[in-house]
Design a protein around this motif. Structure first.
Motif, mmCIF file in Angstrom:
data_model
loop_
_atom_site.group_PDB
_atom_site.id
_atom_site.type_symbol
_atom_site.label_atom_id
_atom_site.label_comp_id
_atom_site.label_asym_id
_atom_site.label_seq_id
_atom_site.Cartn_x
_atom_site.Cartn_y
_atom_site.Cartn_z
ATOM 1 N N MET A 244 0.815 44.459 24.029
ATOM 2 C CA MET A 244 1.361 44.141 22.707
ATOM 3 C C MET A 244 0.848 45.088 21.624
ATOM 4 O O MET A 244 1.456 45.204 20.557
ATOM 5 N N VAL A 245 -0.275 45.770 21.882
ATOM 6 C CA VAL A 245 -0.788 46.734 20.904
ATOM 7 C C VAL A 245 0.274 47.778 20.572
ATOM 8 O O VAL A 245 0.408 48.204 19.417
ATOM 9 N N CYS A 246 1.056 48.179 21.586
ATOM 10 C CA CYS A 246 2.050 49.243 21.388
ATOM 11 C C CYS A 246 3.490 48.753 21.395
ATOM 12 O O CYS A 246 4.367 49.437 20.869
ATOM 13 N N HIS A 247 3.752 47.612 22.031
ATOM 14 C CA HIS A 247 5.144 47.201 22.235
ATOM 15 C C HIS A 247 5.693 46.306 21.134
ATOM 16 O O HIS A 247 6.796 45.754 21.277
ATOM 17 N N GLN A 248 4.946 46.146 20.045
ATOM 18 C CA GLN A 248 5.495 45.499 18.867
ATOM 19 C C GLN A 248 4.691 45.963 17.663
ATOM 20 O O GLN A 248 3.611 46.543 17.801
ATOM 21 N N ASP A 249 5.233 45.738 16.487
ATOM 22 C CA ASP A 249 4.568 46.189 15.265
ATOM 23 C C ASP A 249 3.236 45.482 15.111
ATOM 24 O O ASP A 249 3.110 44.282 15.378
ATOM 25 N N VAL A 250 2.229 46.225 14.678
ATOM 26 C CA VAL A 250 0.883 45.676 14.550
ATOM 27 C C VAL A 250 0.827 44.532 13.551
ATOM 28 O O VAL A 250 -0.044 43.659 13.631
ATOM 29 N N ASN A 251 1.772 44.484 12.615
ATOM 30 C CA ASN A 251 1.782 43.425 11.601
ATOM 31 C C ASN A 251 2.573 42.192 12.026
ATOM 32 O O ASN A 251 2.617 41.207 11.289
ATOM 33 N N ARG A 252 3.187 42.238 13.201
ATOM 34 C CA ARG A 252 3.932 41.065 13.667
ATOM 35 C C ARG A 252 2.943 39.964 14.052
ATOM 36 O O ARG A 252 1.966 40.209 14.755
ATOM 37 N N THR A 253 3.201 38.749 13.598
ATOM 38 C CA THR A 253 2.274 37.640 13.849
ATOM 39 C C THR A 253 2.626 36.852 15.111
ATOM 40 O O THR A 253 1.775 36.154 15.657
ATOM 41 N N ASN A 254 3.876 36.944 15.579
ATOM 42 C CA ASN A 254 4.258 36.259 16.811
ATOM 43 C C ASN A 254 4.384 37.289 17.942
ATOM 44 O O ASN A 254 4.170 38.488 17.736
ATOM 45 N N ILE A 255 4.708 36.828 19.138
ATOM 46 C CA ILE A 255 4.876 37.719 20.287
ATOM 47 C C ILE A 255 6.364 37.973 20.478
ATOM 48 O O ILE A 255 7.130 37.062 20.784
ATOM 49 N N ASP A 256 6.782 39.212 20.279
ATOM 50 C CA ASP A 256 8.200 39.549 20.418
ATOM 51 C C ASP A 256 8.326 41.049 20.722
ATOM 52 O O ASP A 256 8.776 41.825 19.884
ATOM 53 N N PRO A 257 7.914 41.475 21.916
ATOM 54 C CA PRO A 257 7.869 42.910 22.228
ATOM 55 C C PRO A 257 9.235 43.525 22.455
ATOM 56 O O PRO A 257 10.224 42.827 22.667
ATOM 57 N N ARG A 258 9.242 44.857 22.419
ATOM 58 C CA ARG A 258 10.446 45.616 22.764
ATOM 59 C C ARG A 258 10.016 46.867 23.534
ATOM 60 O O ARG A 258 8.846 47.256 23.536
ATOM 61 N N PRO A 259 10.948 47.528 24.219
ATOM 62 C CA PRO A 259 10.602 48.749 24.949
ATOM 63 C C PRO A 259 10.173 49.846 23.973
ATOM 64 O O PRO A 259 10.588 49.854 22.814
ATOM 65 N N ASN A 260 9.332 50.752 24.425
ATOM 66 C CA ASN A 260 9.026 51.956 23.658
ATOM 67 C C ASN A 260 9.896 53.083 24.197
ATOM 68 O O ASN A 260 9.604 53.673 25.241
ATOM 69 N N TRP A 261 10.975 53.350 23.490
ATOM 70 C CA TRP A 261 11.921 54.372 23.935
ATOM 71 C C TRP A 261 12.649 54.899 22.700
ATOM 72 O O TRP A 261 13.230 54.132 21.943
ATOM 73 N N GLU A 262 12.603 56.215 22.524
ATOM 74 C CA GLU A 262 13.173 56.801 21.316
ATOM 75 C C GLU A 262 14.695 56.671 21.280
ATOM 76 O O GLU A 262 15.344 56.596 22.325
ATOM 77 N N PRO A 263 15.287 56.672 20.091
ATOM 78 C CA PRO A 263 16.750 56.663 19.984
ATOM 79 C C PRO A 263 17.333 57.996 20.437
ATOM 80 O O PRO A 263 16.600 58.981 20.618
#
Length: 549
Positions: A148-167
């Motif tokens: 979760m350190v990398c797969h969601q914004d550091v300021n997000r308070t809940n757990i809601d990850p997304r893939p790390n993949w550029e547009p």
């Protein structure tokens, strides 16, 4: 034919063949493999290694070994190199993806990293399987904290990850990193989106064709893991294809965040959101548009659109109030009776729209940012880009290889269950302007503005404090750097770095860059914003140049 020659011929055919086209439409609705099935497969068959697991998965689900991306420079928790890339395997649904690497000395060698899309919930879920040398197998729980350190914004308070993949269309560290090709022209390398920190990325791009040939000729044939991949089906353009596949799923996640996580706000913004998805328009008045600009002054999101001037829409209640307060004087209803007032207000309300000019066109990225960021609702991890804030995108931060607006529109339809919105674009515009006026006068708006101010104060803390705390340590493994002493720091920045051939300033630039591997990035801990990283580099450059701090 010799082994090396055979794979050289295969690769030559790959490189000379036209890039895959129209395969974006060949996307499946579901995956045959899931975390639950994989876990059961490993436990039931007593599998004790990555290799044995991969062999059985290939026997039962061969489609994954025909669709894969090879990462020679991965910023994940799994190490990678040109010789032993990180392999990311997927099927045509993208709803189950797993990865491995190939060198025992690499980080994450004895692990399978898993990403699954929970279709019923429109959520991504991350897990891993760890195979120890002693034969013990450990299955992680969902969404480990280190992921979760990398797969969601550091300021997000809940757990809601997304893939790390550029547009679309640059994917740093992947074979086929530029539009699915194995080459980059001088013109492309000189584009404004590339910065000084991208030097290593661009140098690696130039090596892709040569290094991929070496991989298939030397590493691949005898490697117990890589040889399971189907070489004949490999296409560098898989980078493009997986982008579209993941974007389809991530837009469903974004649609769920908008309509469920921010349900109270969506009650007001529903017409505007559909205006972006269905009409490709930002359905706001000029007054609201100017408020958006003042409230979220990020220059990279402005300048390509021109809003045609028109006065703000008044509600029927406001028109009635105006008529009463003015005694109807100066209006065409000067002599109207009190009984006909409501009907007159209806007429004046409708006539406002006859004078309206069209709203301006906008892409989904800017549309969603303009609607939510001014309210203090961060869209930082709505995109899948990792630390770049979309600056490498061909057109837009949420950009896809195909039609981005249609991708978003389809996802919003699927999540809301609304196949065809009953309102026309003109009707959505009327409702959107009314709703914005209501929102800005509501208690919810005041709450959002107060929270936004609080969040902005938190972000303003300079990251150099974290640098001082770590590098003033007595730990011999951590270089002693005088971040709290500018004169001493100046000398150190000009000198060599401890663990590389660069000088210290260039090493810091690299470790703060978007291209740094996870094991190399600084500062350690939660990822900081692009602006904070830029501010630190600018400060250090001033230290070296003796300019005013």
């Amino acid at each position: 034919m010799g082994t090396i020659r055979f794979f050289s011929v295969v690769l030559a055919l790959l490189l000379s063949a036209p890039l895959a086209t129209a395969s974006y439409n060949n996307i499946k609705d579901s995956s045959r493999l899931s975390w639950e099935k994989l876990k059961k497969m490993i436990e039931h068959n007593g599998l004790k290694s990555v290799e044995k697991t991969l062999n059985l998965v290939k026997d039962t689900h061969p489609e994954f070994f025909r669709n894969y991306v090879l990462m020679y420079h991965s910023r994940s928790l799994q190490g990678s190199s040109f010789e032993n890339p990180r392999a990311i395997l997927f099927d045509r649904s993208g709803q189950f993806i797993f990865s491995f690497n190939g060198n025992r000395l690499q980080r994450g060698f004895n692990r399978l990293e898993i990403m699954q899309f929970q279709k019923g919930e429109n959520r991504f879920e991350f897990r891993e399987v760890i195979f120890s040398d002693s034969g013990e197998v450990t299955f992680s729980g969902p969404n480990p904290a280190k992921c979760m350190v990398c797969h969601q914004d550091v300021n997000r308070t809940n757990i809601d990850p997304r893939p790390n993949w550029e547009p679309y269309n640059i994917w740093p560290g992947a074979y086929g990193s530029n539009s699915g090709r194995l080459y980059t022209s001088k013109h492309e390398k000189n584009q404004p989106r590339f910065q000084r920190m991208d030097t290593l990325m661009l140098e690696n791009m130039e090596r892709e064709k040569e290094e991929l040939e070496k991989f298939f000729a030397k590493t691949y044939p005898e490697h117990p893991r890589y040889q399971l991949l189907e070489a004949k089906s490999y296409d560098p353009d898989f980078t493009t294809e997986i982008t579209q596949i993941l974007a389809n799923l991530n837009f469903r996640r974004v649609s769920r965040i908008i309509t469920e996580e921010w349900a109270q706000v969506y009650e007001y913004l529903e017409p505007a959101v559909w205006g972006v998805a269905k009409c490709g328009k930002l359905l706001v008045s000029e007054e609201t548009y100017q408020w958006i600009q003042r409230s979220w002054p990020k220059p990279e999101y402005w300048g390509e659109e021109t809003l045609l001037s028109h006065p703000p829409i008044k509600t029927k209640g406001e028109i009635l109030e105006d008529l009463l307060s003015n005694g109807f004087v100066g209006t065409e209803m000067d002599n109207i009776s009190q009984k006909g007032l409501s009907k007159a207000a209806d007429v004046m309300y409708e006539r406002q729209f006859e004078r309206q000019k069209d709203y301006y066109s906008i892409d989904p990225t800017r549309g969603l940012h303009h609607l939510f960021e001014p309210l203090g609702i961060s869209t930082a991890d709505w995109s899948m880009d990792f630390k770049t804030e979309g600056r490498l995108a061909f057109r837009e931060r949420l950009g896809t290889p195909s039609n981005t607006k249609q991708t978003f529109y389809k996802a919003l339809q699927e999540v809301t269950g609304i196949r065809v919105h009953k309102m026309s674009c003109k009707e959505l515009g009327k409702k959107s302007e009314e709703n914005f006026a209501r929102l800005k006068s509501s208690p919810l708006f005041q709450e959002l503005m107060a929270q936004k101010k609080e969040n902005e104060l938190k972000k303003s803390v300079p990251i150099i404090r974290r640098c001082v705390r770590c590098h003033a340590s007595d730990d011999p493994a951590i270089p002693s750097i005088a971040f709290d002493n500018p004169e001493k720091l100046k000398s150190q920045l000009k000198g060599p770095a401890l663990y590389s051939k660069r000088n210290l300033l260039d090493e810091i630039r690299y470790r703060l860059s978007d291209y740094a591997k996870e094991s190399e990035r600084m500062p350690m801990g939660p990822i900081v914003s692009k602006q904070q990283r830029q501010d630190l580099v600018e400060y250090l450059e001033k230290v070296v140049s003796n300019t005013s701090l």
